[in-house]
Design a protein around this motif. Structure first.
Motif, PDB file in Angstrom:
ATOM      1  N   SER A  76       0.824  -1.208   0.000  1.00 32.54           N
ATOM      2  CA  SER A  76       0.000   0.000   0.000  1.00 32.54           C
ATOM      3  C   SER A  76       0.861   1.262   0.000  1.00 32.54           C
ATOM      4  N   VAL A  77       0.311   2.293  -0.603  1.00 35.48           N
ATOM      5  CA  VAL A  77       0.856   3.642  -0.485  1.00 35.48           C
ATOM      6  C   VAL A  77       0.432   4.207   0.870  1.00 35.48           C
ATOM      7  N   VAL A  78       1.326   4.950   1.533  1.00 35.35           N
ATOM      8  CA  VAL A  78       0.994   5.637   2.784  1.00 35.35           C
ATOM      9  C   VAL A  78       1.324   7.115   2.609  1.00 35.35           C
ATOM     10  N   HIS A  79       0.328   7.964   2.755  1.00 38.18           N
ATOM     11  CA  HIS A  79       0.534   9.393   2.524  1.00 38.18           C
ATOM     12  C   HIS A  79       0.976  10.139   3.776  1.00 38.18           C
ATOM     13  N   ASN A  80       0.432   9.778   4.916  1.00 33.98           N
ATOM     14  CA  ASN A  80       0.770  10.448   6.173  1.00 33.98           C
ATOM     15  C   ASN A  80       1.768   9.591   6.953  1.00 33.98           C
ATOM     16  N   PRO A  81       2.989  10.095   7.178  1.00 31.85           N
ATOM     17  CA  PRO A  81       3.997   9.298   7.907  1.00 31.85           C
ATOM     18  C   PRO A  81       3.523   8.812   9.271  1.00 31.85           C
ATOM     19  N   GLU A  82       2.588   9.541   9.888  1.00 28.20           N
ATOM     20  CA  GLU A  82       2.088   9.138  11.196  1.00 28.20           C
ATOM     21  C   GLU A  82       1.307   7.824  11.137  1.00 28.20           C
ATOM     22  N   HIS A  83       0.893   7.436   9.924  1.00 27.71           N
ATOM     23  CA  HIS A  83       0.113   6.203   9.778  1.00 27.71           C
ATOM     24  C   HIS A  83       0.983   4.985   9.480  1.00 27.71           C
ATOM     25  N   MET A  84       2.281   5.200   9.315  1.00 27.94           N
ATOM     26  CA  MET A  84       3.165   4.088   8.953  1.00 27.94           C
ATOM     27  C   MET A  84       3.103   2.963   9.980  1.00 27.94           C
ATOM     28  N   GLY A  85       3.081   3.331  11.251  1.00 30.60           N
ATOM     29  CA  GLY A  85       3.057   2.328  12.306  1.00 30.60           C
ATOM     30  C   GLY A  85       1.843   1.425  12.225  1.00 30.60           C
ATOM     31  N   LEU A  86       0.705   2.009  11.872  1.00 31.16           N
ATOM     32  CA  LEU A  86      -0.518   1.214  11.754  1.00 31.16           C
ATOM     33  C   LEU A  86      -0.405   0.190  10.639  1.00 31.16           C
ATOM     34  N   PHE A  87       0.103   0.616   9.492  1.00 31.45           N
ATOM     35  CA  PHE A  87       0.282  -0.316   8.374  1.00 31.45           C
ATOM     36  C   PHE A  87       1.266  -1.427   8.753  1.00 31.45           C
ATOM     37  N   GLU A  88       2.324  -1.050   9.461  1.00 37.72           N
ATOM     38  CA  GLU A  88       3.314  -2.050   9.875  1.00 37.72           C
ATOM     39  C   GLU A  88       2.714  -3.055  10.850  1.00 37.72           C
ATOM     40  N   ARG A  89       1.842  -2.559  11.762  1.00 41.39           N
ATOM     41  CA  ARG A  89       1.241  -3.457  12.748  1.00 41.39           C
ATOM     42  C   ARG A  89       0.323  -4.488  12.110  1.00 41.39           C
ATOM     43  N   ILE A  90      -0.302  -4.114  11.006  1.00 42.51           N
ATOM     44  CA  ILE A  90      -1.179  -5.091  10.344  1.00 42.51           C
ATOM     45  C   ILE A  90      -0.419  -5.905   9.300  1.00 42.51           C
TER      46      ILE A  90
ATOM     47  N   VAL B 135       1.504  -4.961   6.520  1.00 45.61           N
ATOM     48  CA  VAL B 135       1.409  -4.581   5.110  1.00 45.61           C
ATOM     49  C   VAL B 135       2.705  -3.919   4.663  1.00 45.61           C
ATOM     50  N   ASN B 136       3.227  -4.329   3.515  1.00 49.99           N
ATOM     51  CA  ASN B 136       4.375  -3.643   2.929  1.00 49.99           C
ATOM     52  C   ASN B 136       3.937  -2.282   2.425  1.00 49.99           C
ATOM     53  N   THR B 137       4.777  -1.270   2.623  1.00 49.41           N
ATOM     54  CA  THR B 137       4.351   0.094   2.307  1.00 49.41           C
ATOM     55  C   THR B 137       5.375   0.851   1.476  1.00 49.41           C
ATOM     56  N   MET B 138       4.869   1.880   0.779  1.00 50.64           N
ATOM     57  CA  MET B 138       5.717   2.887   0.156  1.00 50.64           C
ATOM     58  C   MET B 138       5.265   4.221   0.723  1.00 50.64           C
ATOM     59  N   GLN B 139       6.161   4.906   1.408  1.00 53.72           N
ATOM     60  CA  GLN B 139       5.788   6.100   2.151  1.00 53.72           C
ATOM     61  C   GLN B 139       5.743   7.340   1.283  1.00 53.72           C
ATOM     62  N   ASN B 140       4.673   8.086   1.390  1.00 53.79           N
ATOM     63  CA  ASN B 140       4.527   9.435   0.857  1.00 53.79           C
ATOM     64  C   ASN B 140       5.172   9.613  -0.511  1.00 53.79           C
ATOM     65  N   PRO B 141       4.534   9.130  -1.581  1.00 54.81           N
ATOM     66  CA  PRO B 141       5.130   9.225  -2.925  1.00 54.81           C
ATOM     67  C   PRO B 141       5.474  10.650  -3.334  1.00 54.81           C
ATOM     68  N   GLN B 142       4.657  11.619  -2.895  1.00 49.29           N
ATOM     69  CA  GLN B 142       4.935  13.010  -3.263  1.00 49.29           C
ATOM     70  C   GLN B 142       6.279  13.474  -2.708  1.00 49.29           C
ATOM     71  N   ARG B 143       6.586  13.045  -1.477  1.00 44.87           N
ATOM     72  CA  ARG B 143       7.876  13.420  -0.886  1.00 44.87           C
ATOM     73  C   ARG B 143       9.025  12.749  -1.641  1.00 44.87           C
ATOM     74  N   LEU B 144       8.821  11.489  -2.040  1.00 47.96           N
ATOM     75  CA  LEU B 144       9.857  10.789  -2.788  1.00 47.96           C
ATOM     76  C   LEU B 144      10.141  11.499  -4.113  1.00 47.96           C
ATOM     77  N   ILE B 145       9.087  11.937  -4.781  1.00 46.54           N
ATOM     78  CA  ILE B 145       9.259  12.666  -6.039  1.00 46.54           C
ATOM     79  C   ILE B 145      10.012  13.965  -5.791  1.00 46.54           C
ATOM     80  N   ALA B 146       9.632  14.681  -4.730  1.00 41.40           N
ATOM     81  CA  ALA B 146      10.313  15.935  -4.403  1.00 41.40           C
ATOM     82  C   ALA B 146      11.790  15.695  -4.125  1.00 41.40           C
ATOM     83  N   GLU B 147      12.083  14.599  -3.439  1.00 42.51           N
ATOM     84  CA  GLU B 147      13.477  14.290  -3.124  1.00 42.51           C
ATOM     85  C   GLU B 147      14.275  13.990  -4.391  1.00 42.51           C
TER      86      GLU B 147
END
Length: 227
Positions: free
Chosen positions: A96-110, A112-124
């Motif tokens: 799953s895509v994760v837009h809010n970094p604060e939600h990463m922990g929730l995805f990890e607890r269930i 799910v493999n994640t890709m964090q905040n695609p917009q930030r990755l593009i900016a970087e």
């Protein structure tokens, strides 16, 4: 592979293109009718115009035989719900895509493999393109380490030296590894060994424990990339 992609927006659309061109059997689930129509017109896949947070929709998409489900919507709450349903339906690989970094922990607890905040990755990537243009491509490994590709310039400290010589002279430290060398005229990448000589013009793949810092990139001749 049989892949279910949830969302046909800014992230899901190029993913559909990549997945279908890769010869996979792809099903897209998109709630917006206009986006669903565009996906059905442009890509060789089944498109279901429905709500993926409803279990019947995922069943219609064939998740019972899917190898993977990727949720790409712009709402973390939707992505979480989709992933939970996919887990209940025993999809073996859920991303799953994760837009809010604060939600990463929730995805990890269930789980799910994640890709964090695609917009930030593009900016970087965009910032890296202007601040260190010599770096062709890169990938973060953990908090600081990076794997990146960089072209060796004429007159670079390592140009003309073997990897053993570069190590002996302190040019390439123990926290930097040369993983591969692409060289003009060679059909396949050169496997680096102690006696391998680095040439100007080589495209070198580097692992750096401290990332692509000036101390590392300067060795390959890119002194102006951090001005």
């Amino acid at each position: 592979m049989y892949i279910v992609i949830v969302g046909a927006g800014d992230i899901g659309t190029p993913l559909l293109e990549i997945a279908t061109q890769g010869g996979n059997e792809v099903v897209a689930v998109e709630r917006d009718e206009g986006r669903a129509d565009r996906a059905a017109t442009n890509y060789d896949c089944l498109v279901i115009n429905d709500d993926a947070t409803v279990v019947n929709t995922l069943e219609d998409a064939g998740v019972d035989r899917a190898d993977a489900l990727i949720s790409t919507t712009d709402q973390d709450a939707t992505n979480i719900m989709v992933c939970l349903l996919a887990q209940e339906l025993e999809v073996p690989n859920i991303v799953s895509v994760v837009h809010n970094p604060e939600h990463m922990g929730l995805f990890e607890r269930i789980g799910v493999n994640t890709m964090q905040n695609p917009q930030r990755l593009i900016a970087e990537y965009l910032y890296r393109a202007v601040s260190q243009p010599s770096i062709v491509d890169y990938m973060h490994v953990g908090d600081q380490a990076e794997v990146f590709e960089i072209e060796v310039t004429e007159g670079a400290p390592v140009a003309g030296k073997t990897l053993h010589e570069a190590d002996q002279e302190g040019l390439v430290g123990s926290d930097v590894l040369v993983l591969a060398i692409e060289r003009s005229g060679e059909e396949s990448p050169v496997t680096p060994r102690g006696g391998t000589q680095i040439h100007a013009g080589d495209l070198v793949t580097i692992y750096s424990q401290m990332g692509a810092t000036p101390d590392v990139t300067d060795v390959f001749g890119h002194y102006g990339d951090h001005d």
